[in-house]
Write an enzyme that holds these catalytic residues in place. Structure first.
Site, PDB file in Angstrom:
ATOM      1  N   CYS A 161      14.756  10.122   5.313  1.00 15.93           N
ATOM      2  CA  CYS A 161      14.796   9.719   6.726  1.00 15.93           C
ATOM      3  C   CYS A 161      16.175   9.903   7.298  1.00 15.93           C
ATOM      4  O   CYS A 161      16.339  10.478   8.363  1.00 15.93           O
ATOM      5  CB  CYS A 161      14.334   8.276   6.850  1.00 15.93           C
ATOM      6  SG  CYS A 161      15.216   7.164   5.765  1.00 15.93           S
ATOM      7  N   GLU A 189      10.804   0.944   9.815  1.00  9.29           N
ATOM      8  CA  GLU A 189      11.870   1.910   9.491  1.00  9.29           C
ATOM      9  C   GLU A 189      11.253   3.283   9.665  1.00  9.29           C
ATOM     10  O   GLU A 189      10.485   3.734   8.808  1.00  9.29           O
ATOM     11  CB  GLU A 189      12.358   1.699   8.053  1.00  9.29           C
ATOM     12  CG  GLU A 189      13.014   0.347   7.819  1.00  9.29           C
ATOM     13  CD  GLU A 189      14.380   0.222   8.483  1.00  9.29           C
ATOM     14  OE1 GLU A 189      14.925   1.233   8.948  1.00  9.29           O
ATOM     15  OE2 GLU A 189      14.886  -0.915   8.555  1.00  9.29           O
ATOM     16  N   LYS A 193       0.863  -1.196   0.000  1.00 12.03           N
ATOM     17  CA  LYS A 193       0.000   0.000   0.000  1.00 12.03           C
ATOM     18  C   LYS A 193       0.897   1.242   0.000  1.00 12.03           C
ATOM     19  O   LYS A 193       1.532   1.566   0.998  1.00 12.03           O
ATOM     20  CB  LYS A 193      -0.892   0.022   1.248  1.00 12.03           C
ATOM     21  CG  LYS A 193      -1.941   1.111   1.137  1.00 12.03           C
ATOM     22  CD  LYS A 193      -2.440   1.649   2.457  1.00 12.03           C
ATOM     23  CE  LYS A 193      -1.548   2.654   3.087  1.00 12.03           C
ATOM     24  NZ  LYS A 193      -1.383   3.917   2.333  1.00 12.03           N
ATOM     25  N   GLU A 232      11.858  16.126  13.906  1.00  9.94           N
ATOM     26  CA  GLU A 232      12.272  15.833  12.532  1.00  9.94           C
ATOM     27  C   GLU A 232      11.562  16.796  11.587  1.00  9.94           C
ATOM     28  O   GLU A 232      10.358  16.687  11.362  1.00  9.94           O
ATOM     29  CB  GLU A 232      11.882  14.391  12.182  1.00  9.94           C
ATOM     30  CG  GLU A 232      12.387  13.985  10.833  1.00  9.94           C
ATOM     31  CD  GLU A 232      11.835  12.651  10.378  1.00  9.94           C
ATOM     32  OE1 GLU A 232      10.645  12.358  10.602  1.00  9.94           O
ATOM     33  OE2 GLU A 232      12.602  11.879   9.785  1.00  9.94           O
TER      34      GLU A 232
HETATM   35  P1  NAD Z   1       3.382   8.440   7.405  1.00 16.33           P
HETATM   36  O1  NAD Z   1       3.693   7.677   8.632  1.00 16.33           O
HETATM   37  O2  NAD Z   1       2.472   9.596   7.507  1.00 16.33           O
HETATM   38  O3  NAD Z   1       2.756   7.507   6.286  1.00 16.33           O
HETATM   39  C1  NAD Z   1       3.423   6.357   5.801  1.00 16.33           C
HETATM   40  C2  NAD Z   1       2.410   5.363   5.279  1.00 16.33           C
HETATM   41  O4  NAD Z   1       1.595   4.888   6.352  1.00 16.33           O
HETATM   42  C3  NAD Z   1       1.459   5.906   4.225  1.00 16.33           C
HETATM   43  O5  NAD Z   1       1.267   4.906   3.244  1.00 16.33           O
HETATM   44  C4  NAD Z   1       0.182   6.131   5.028  1.00 16.33           C
HETATM   45  O6  NAD Z   1      -0.986   6.099   4.232  1.00 16.33           O
HETATM   46  C5  NAD Z   1       0.210   4.962   5.994  1.00 16.33           C
HETATM   47  N1  NAD Z   1      -0.545   5.153   7.232  1.00 16.33           N
HETATM   48  C6  NAD Z   1      -0.889   6.306   7.843  1.00 16.33           C
HETATM   49  N2  NAD Z   1      -1.546   6.059   9.006  1.00 16.33           N
HETATM   50  C7  NAD Z   1      -1.612   4.706   9.132  1.00 16.33           C
HETATM   51  C8  NAD Z   1      -2.145   3.823  10.135  1.00 16.33           C
HETATM   52  N3  NAD Z   1      -2.723   4.301  11.236  1.00 16.33           N
HETATM   53  N4  NAD Z   1      -2.021   2.485   9.958  1.00 16.33           N
HETATM   54  C9  NAD Z   1      -1.394   2.002   8.858  1.00 16.33           C
HETATM   55  N5  NAD Z   1      -0.881   2.789   7.873  1.00 16.33           N
HETATM   56  C10 NAD Z   1      -0.989   4.121   8.007  1.00 16.33           C
HETATM   57  O7  NAD Z   1       4.828   8.880   6.837  1.00 16.33           O
HETATM   58  P2  NAD Z   1       5.126   9.822   5.586  1.00 16.33           P
HETATM   59  O8  NAD Z   1       4.791  11.222   5.978  1.00 16.33           O
HETATM   60  O9  NAD Z   1       4.545   9.222   4.358  1.00 16.33           O
HETATM   61  O10 NAD Z   1       6.722   9.672   5.480  1.00 16.33           O
HETATM   62  C11 NAD Z   1       7.627  10.470   6.149  1.00 16.33           C
HETATM   63  C12 NAD Z   1       8.191   9.745   7.360  1.00 16.33           C
HETATM   64  O11 NAD Z   1       8.789   8.520   6.962  1.00 16.33           O
HETATM   65  C13 NAD Z   1       9.313  10.513   8.039  1.00 16.33           C
HETATM   66  O12 NAD Z   1       9.152  10.448   9.432  1.00 16.33           O
HETATM   67  C14 NAD Z   1      10.568   9.759   7.634  1.00 16.33           C
HETATM   68  O13 NAD Z   1      11.659   9.914   8.498  1.00 16.33           O
HETATM   69  C15 NAD Z   1      10.074   8.370   7.570  1.00 16.33           C
HETATM   70  N6  NAD Z   1      10.948   7.556   6.728  1.00 16.33           N
HETATM   71  C16 NAD Z   1      11.755   6.623   7.324  1.00 16.33           C
HETATM   72  C17 NAD Z   1      12.630   5.866   6.547  1.00 16.33           C
HETATM   73  C18 NAD Z   1      13.534   4.833   7.165  1.00 16.33           C
HETATM   74  O14 NAD Z   1      14.066   4.001   6.432  1.00 16.33           O
HETATM   75  N7  NAD Z   1      13.719   4.823   8.460  1.00 16.33           N
HETATM   76  C19 NAD Z   1      12.654   6.054   5.162  1.00 16.33           C
HETATM   77  C20 NAD Z   1      11.806   7.001   4.590  1.00 16.33           C
HETATM   78  C21 NAD Z   1      10.939   7.734   5.390  1.00 16.33           C
END
Ligand code: NAD
Length: 470
Positions: free
Chosen positions: A277, A243, A170, A374
């Site tokens: 990230c 992650e 997803k 962040e």
């Molecule tokens: P997000 O957590 O808002 O969303 C990520 C995904 O989760 C999306 O597909 C979203 O639709 C889904 N989602 C949202 N709420 C959910 C729930 N309650 N249950 C299940 N799925 C749900 O993150 P974002 O804003 O898309 O991405 C940015 C974040 O990702 C930053 O904090 C960044 O640091 C982190 N990130 C981490 C890594 C890593 O490898 N550690 C890599 C890239 C991004």
């Protein structure tokens, strides 16, 4: 009808509703995307479950060969996928942007396809034999963010499929199109049901994370969402790899000749407009050279072109969505209100799209939100320190630990300090570089588990001990 399709059981699905995906470079509607539903998520899980017994029984070498075909297919569609990433996510075609992302997809797929998990023999004598084998964990739900949409999809899907799992992915509703296309391409090579895709927002993610037909969740995204996913997954004791976010510190050691390091320092902070990230998000500089480093870093950043990612001259694109832009505006306002000096950028031009200028914040302190949280934007707060021990203590003071870096004239000395950082990857004289054979993951709130190499493959398996009495 949308040109983009959900692929479930190897077939394009008929979907009634669509939602708009916007181009962050100008805010226009890029495409309408089929809207996933809980029923479609159920269908995708059912398809993955049906495909599992056959795919997990395919001989290891054949699965590897199929993934090599996937890599070749992505390579053939490189230009198409790269342009789509720029249009829906914003990152540039030039520099470490969309072409770099798709190149990474090919490299990671090939390297991961070539890995195997060896069987381990613990005992083999006249009394008996004990062998540790790894079995595919089962159906994997992958939930991805919007910042590196295709590369992160590859990091989730390929190791899972490599060891014999099947997948439902997803993508983020901000950047679903490149994942839809990626999965469609994968289905030209892989048997039906091995990789399925369903779109949707939080409710579809929650549904997958708590679904009894899913055995494992791999999630990349924010810490807040990671905690919710862990809670949803606990209902059925699913395995998780998380992650999550970070707030990586960089420390410039006293007396560092900064000139030769400026370019790497710049990309460590600003790659993908800071929406990475493991990018450098707070820079600690010794008081003896603070003014010099701030000045030279700001001069370097001022010369880097920001613009529409499709323009080959642009090296940094817009922020990916309005929500992220608003967050960055708030962080800079908070820093200003607390006495920071904005030495570059900090004012958005009235223009279409979600552009924010490259911004350097001097006189930053640990109390500012832009340092504590962040910020995920093209903004770098530079903080003064008095001793390296103090800088390390401040770098380690947050409840996150994805990456960190130490910069200095003597890489060996810098590496000794880097080892004291509390994070999953500690870099020296660089920040953010990844290797498909170097395990990547976070400590503290930055995650659970690792990706890449055999350690990454093992995350998609369960252990079975075969203990035979002779
Ligand atoms: P997000 O957590 O808002 O969303 C990520 C995904 O989760 C999306 O597909 C979203 O639709 C889904 N989602 C949202 N709420 C959910 C729930 N309650 N249950 C299940 N799925 C749900 O993150 P974002 O804003 O898309 O991405 C940015 C974040 O990702 C930053 O904090 C960044 O640091 C982190 N990130 C981490 C890594 C890593 O490898 N550690 C890599 C890239 C991004």
């Amino acid at each position: 009808m949308s040109a983009y399709v959900l692929t479930i059981d190897g077939k394009a699905q008929k979907v009634a509703d669509t939602f708009d995906v916007l181009n962050p470079a100008d805010g226009s509607v890029l495409a309408s995307c089929p809207q996933g539903t809980l029923a479609l998520a159920d269908a995708a899980v059912a398809s993955a479950r049906r495909a599992l017994p056959r795919w997990s029984a395919v001989p290891d070498a054949e699965r590897a060969a199929k993934l090599m075909e996937v890599a070749a297919l992505i390579e053939r569609h490189h230009a198409e996928l790269s342009e789509l990433v720029t249009r829906e996510q914003g990152k540039t075609q030039s520099g470490p942007g969309a072409n770099y992302e798709i190149g990474g997809c090919v490299a990671w797929t090939r390297v991961t396809a070539g890995l195997t998990i060896p069987e381990e023999t613990i005992q083999n004598d006249e009394k008996g034999s004990i062998v540790v084998q790894r079995k595919p964990v089962g159906v994997v739900a992958s939930i991805t963010p919007w910042n590196w949409p295709v590369l992160i999809a590859i990091w989730h899907i390929v190791p899972a499929v490599r060891v014999g799992c099947t997948v439902v992915i997803k993508p983020s509703p901000f950047t679903p199109l490149s994942t839809l296309r990626l999965v469609q391409l994968m289905n030209e090579v892989l048997p039906p049901g091995v990789v399925n895709v369903v779109t949707g927002a939080a409710e579809v993610g929650t549904h997958l994370a708590s679904h009894p037909g899913v055995d494992k969740v791999v999630f990349t995204g924010s810490i807040a969402t990671g905690k919710k996913i862990m809670a949803s997954a606990s209902q059925t004791v699913k395995r998780v790899t998380l992650e999550l976010g970070g707030n990586d510190a960089g420390i410039v050691l006293p007396g560092t000749d900064i000139g030769p390091l400026l370019e790497k320092l710049f990309w460590g902070c600003y790659i993908n407009a800071g929406q990475t990230c493991a990018s450098l998000k707070r820079l600690y500089v010794h008081e003896s050279q603070y003014d010099e480093v701030v000045k030279r870093f700001a001069e370097f950043a001022a010369a880097v072109p920001v613009g529409n990612g499709l323009d080959p001259k642009s090296l940094i694109g817009p922020l990916s969505n309005r929500m992220q832009l608003d967050k960055v505006i708030d962080y800079v306002a908070d820093a200003r209100a607390r006495g920071a000096k904005v030495v570059l950028g900090g004012e958005r031009k009235e223009e279409p799209g979600y552009f924010y200028p490259l911004t350097v914040i001097a006189e930053a302190t640990d109390e500012m939100r832009v340092v504590r949280e962040e910020q995920f934007g093209p903004v770098i707060p530079i903080i003064r320190y008095r001793s390296v021990d103090e800088a390390l203590q401040r770098a380690n003071s947050l409840e996150v630990g994805l990456g960190g870096s130490v910069w200095g004239n003597d890489p060996k000395e810098a590496a000794q300090y880097a080892r004291r950082l509390e994070c999953g990857t500690a870099w020296v004289n660089q920040h953010g570089s990844l290797h498909p054979l170097a395990p990547f993951g976070g400590v503290k709130n930055s995650g659970v588990g690792v990706q890449f190499n055999v350690d990454g493959l093992k995350e998609y398996t369960t252990i079975q001990v075969v203990n035979v009495a002779h």
